[in-house]
Design an enzyme around this catalytic site. Sequence first.
Site, PDB file in Angstrom:
ATOM      1  CG  HIS A 306      -1.994   1.135   1.105  1.00  0.00           C
ATOM      2  ND1 HIS A 306      -1.936   2.457   1.224  1.00  0.00           N
ATOM      3  CD2 HIS A 306      -3.185   0.806   0.540  1.00  0.00           C
ATOM      4  CE1 HIS A 306      -3.312   2.815   1.097  1.00  0.00           C
ATOM      5  NE2 HIS A 306      -4.020   1.810   0.769  1.00  0.00           N
ATOM      6  CG  ASP A 363      -8.334  -3.930  -3.048  1.00  0.00           C
ATOM      7  OD1 ASP A 363      -7.592  -3.084  -3.550  1.00  0.00           O
ATOM      8  OD2 ASP A 363      -9.337  -3.595  -3.330  1.00  0.00           O
TER       9      ASP A 363
HETATM   10  C1  SDX Z   1      -5.984   0.299  -3.036  1.00  0.00           C
HETATM   11  O1  SDX Z   1      -4.059   4.585  -2.112  1.00  0.00           O
HETATM   12  C2  SDX Z   1      -5.135   4.157  -1.601  1.00  0.00           C
HETATM   13  O2  SDX Z   1      -5.471   4.514  -0.307  1.00  0.00           O
HETATM   14  C3  SDX Z   1      -5.604   2.912  -2.191  1.00  0.00           C
HETATM   15  C4  SDX Z   1      -6.703   2.121  -1.619  1.00  0.00           C
HETATM   16  C5  SDX Z   1      -7.917   3.216  -1.149  1.00  0.00           C
HETATM   17  O3  SDX Z   1      -8.733   2.806  -0.539  1.00  0.00           O
HETATM   18  O4  SDX Z   1      -8.365   3.782  -2.314  1.00  0.00           O
HETATM   19  O5  SDX Z   1      -6.337   1.646  -0.349  1.00  0.00           O
HETATM   20  C6  SDX Z   1      -7.125   1.139  -2.514  1.00  0.00           C
HETATM   21  O6  SDX Z   1      -5.759   0.610  -4.306  1.00  0.00           O
HETATM   22  C7  SDX Z   1      -5.215  -0.793  -2.274  1.00  0.00           C
HETATM   23  C8  SDX Z   1      -3.767  -1.188  -3.084  1.00  0.00           C
HETATM   24  C9  SDX Z   1      -4.440  -2.056  -3.990  1.00  0.00           C
HETATM   25  N1  SDX Z   1      -3.341  -2.603  -5.216  1.00  0.00           N
HETATM   26  C10 SDX Z   1      -2.803  -3.709  -5.075  1.00  0.00           C
HETATM   27  O7  SDX Z   1      -2.983  -4.519  -4.306  1.00  0.00           O
HETATM   28  C11 SDX Z   1      -1.568  -4.088  -6.134  1.00  0.00           C
HETATM   29  C12 SDX Z   1      -0.568  -4.637  -5.515  1.00  0.00           C
HETATM   30  N2  SDX Z   1       0.162  -3.497  -4.811  1.00  0.00           N
HETATM   31  C13 SDX Z   1       1.172  -2.649  -5.514  1.00  0.00           C
HETATM   32  O8  SDX Z   1       1.004  -2.658  -6.858  1.00  0.00           O
HETATM   33  C14 SDX Z   1       1.796  -1.786  -4.674  1.00  0.00           C
HETATM   34  O9  SDX Z   1       1.842  -2.111  -3.490  1.00  0.00           O
HETATM   35  C15 SDX Z   1       0.845  -0.379  -4.527  1.00  0.00           C
HETATM   36  C16 SDX Z   1       0.648   0.115  -5.945  1.00  0.00           C
HETATM   37  C17 SDX Z   1      -0.430  -0.500  -3.764  1.00  0.00           C
HETATM   38  C18 SDX Z   1       1.826   0.574  -3.967  1.00  0.00           C
HETATM   39  O10 SDX Z   1       2.747   0.843  -4.861  1.00  0.00           O
HETATM   40  P1  SDX Z   1       3.873   2.182  -4.190  1.00  0.00           P
HETATM   41  O11 SDX Z   1       3.555   2.705  -3.043  1.00  0.00           O
HETATM   42  O12 SDX Z   1       4.180   2.691  -5.306  1.00  0.00           O
HETATM   43  O13 SDX Z   1       4.992   1.377  -3.988  1.00  0.00           O
HETATM   44  P2  SDX Z   1       6.085   0.811  -5.027  1.00  0.00           P
HETATM   45  O14 SDX Z   1       5.478   0.220  -6.313  1.00  0.00           O
HETATM   46  O15 SDX Z   1       7.162   1.675  -5.106  1.00  0.00           O
HETATM   47  O16 SDX Z   1       6.961  -0.655  -4.202  1.00  0.00           O
HETATM   48  C19 SDX Z   1       7.939  -0.467  -3.309  1.00  0.00           C
HETATM   49  C20 SDX Z   1       8.453  -1.816  -3.238  1.00  0.00           C
HETATM   50  C21 SDX Z   1       9.054  -2.160  -4.492  1.00  0.00           C
HETATM   51  O17 SDX Z   1      10.271  -3.055  -4.582  1.00  0.00           O
HETATM   52  P3  SDX Z   1      11.680  -2.272  -4.644  1.00  0.00           P
HETATM   53  O18 SDX Z   1      11.784  -1.281  -5.950  1.00  0.00           O
HETATM   54  O19 SDX Z   1      11.695  -1.401  -3.306  1.00  0.00           O
HETATM   55  O20 SDX Z   1      12.668  -3.317  -4.805  1.00  0.00           O
HETATM   56  O21 SDX Z   1       7.773  -2.995  -2.774  1.00  0.00           O
HETATM   57  C22 SDX Z   1       7.476  -3.587  -4.107  1.00  0.00           C
HETATM   58  C23 SDX Z   1       8.021  -2.941  -5.228  1.00  0.00           C
HETATM   59  O22 SDX Z   1       8.484  -3.715  -6.293  1.00  0.00           O
HETATM   60  N3  SDX Z   1       6.343  -4.044  -4.062  1.00  0.00           N
HETATM   61  C24 SDX Z   1       5.659  -5.204  -4.379  1.00  0.00           C
HETATM   62  C25 SDX Z   1       4.390  -5.268  -4.122  1.00  0.00           C
HETATM   63  N4  SDX Z   1       3.766  -3.924  -3.990  1.00  0.00           N
HETATM   64  C26 SDX Z   1       5.032  -3.245  -3.864  1.00  0.00           C
HETATM   65  N5  SDX Z   1       6.295  -6.465  -4.837  1.00  0.00           N
HETATM   66  C27 SDX Z   1       5.503  -7.511  -5.036  1.00  0.00           C
HETATM   67  N6  SDX Z   1       4.194  -7.492  -4.886  1.00  0.00           N
HETATM   68  C28 SDX Z   1       3.375  -6.474  -4.412  1.00  0.00           C
HETATM   69  N7  SDX Z   1       2.026  -6.213  -4.396  1.00  0.00           N
END
Ligand code: SDX
Length: 427
Positions: A306, A363
Amino acid sequence: MSETAELIIDGKKYELPVIEGSEGEKAVNISKLRGASGVVTIDPGFKNTGSTTSAITFLDGEKGILRYRGYSIEELAENASFLEVAYLLINGELPKKSELDHFEFKINKHNNLHEEIKEILNGFPSTAHPMGTLASIVTSLTAFYPESLDPNLNPEETDKMIYRLMGKLPTIAAWSYRNSKGKPYIYPSDNGYCENFLQMMFGHPNKDYNVDPVVADALNKLLILHADHEQNCSTSTVRVVGSSHASLYSSVSAGISALWGPLHGGANQAVIEMLEAIKEDGGDTKKYLAKAKDKSDPFRLMGFGHRVYKNFDPRAKIIKVACDNVLEKLGVNDPVLEIAKGLEEEALKDSYFQDRNLYPNVDFYSGIIYRALGLKTDLFTVMFALGRLPGWIAQWKEMRANGEPIGRPRQIYTGETLRSFVPMEKR
Ligand code: SDX
């Protein structure tokens, strides 16, 4: 003396005011920075940048706190109805009984659709994703209620626009589903927001439909948990579109489109598709955890991580308990629930997820409940939109009431510098 921050650029010092919110959050106000220094800030994804001040929702990602207008999500999910929470978000206070009754009366009064909307719905192929249908029909409301295009509507007209949207969105969602199944439309009733939606979704035109109170209660809780979440992607979209003085309907339609993305609200559909794939693959959760950690693999563990919560998403905790209760009460044994629990247990012990503070988000479990309630996977994000609607409305209303300027970020140009036109024969 209010606090300031000091910035030194090219040897010159700039003092910037620091503002503090009611929960002690601090921000450096850079609204005059470019005028004073010619310099802008940059922050892709706005991970460190606040777009506004807001009195609607407070969340603390480190502590896993979420409050709507000061009330904790745990208390609201346990004690309130979804319309009570919608009223709270939109108007700022929990409603008295008479206020809630009036709110519900007005929403019920406007929950039907113009008969010509059926023509638009019937134009969609049965394979259309319901989020696309939802966004399209919501925008079409500007055609049926052109007064909504007036950016200076009086409070009574604005309230009516809000009642219409709150009343019609469940009907649009249900009729989109019925149309995709070739089923007759069930007209809305006044039997309660969740009960009405379930009846329009699963009822029959020629016989009574008894709503299961367990299902209605689970839906009420899920809608509350999704009702607002400060400046997330779709809410920021609603505020930016509304800042151009576009109508509430157009702004919410844009929010629906933003929510559709699999990294945002579309994640609840992607979670189930992921769990199904793991089940088909023999339930090999370790293989999928490895894929999620492999930078060369685009696979992400959907429902994990998140932008703000670097601790457990408080909504995920509540939904996980509700998931067990609902499946037990309905006598549903869903194998993907066990896979989800196994995946969560392994991920929470894995240093890759621990080091990045990746926990289950709202989710991760919601799709399992929606499936137990009889909803198709591609309707899960529609359910998120139904829940988020009062939050979008409240945030749009706040942005307009605050007279916020049109949202228009700056950029740093990195393209070609000046060059002369090249005639075709010389290219
Ligand atoms: C919602 O913003 C809100 O409030 C949203 C929400 C709402 O109520 O409106 O809460 C609803 O959208 C919840 C999130 C739902 N999405 C997912 O479940 C999709 C999977 N999660 C991700 O794609 C990710 O965690 C995000 C998009 C939710 C957050 O992404 P960020 O904050 O931009 O973090 P990032 O992509 O920069 O990740 C940081 C690190 C990275 O690794 P490094 O580059 O540091 O090595 O964490 C890793 C990412 O690769 N990472 C994941 C991951 N999520 C982040 N690796 C594997 N699986 C994941 N799900």
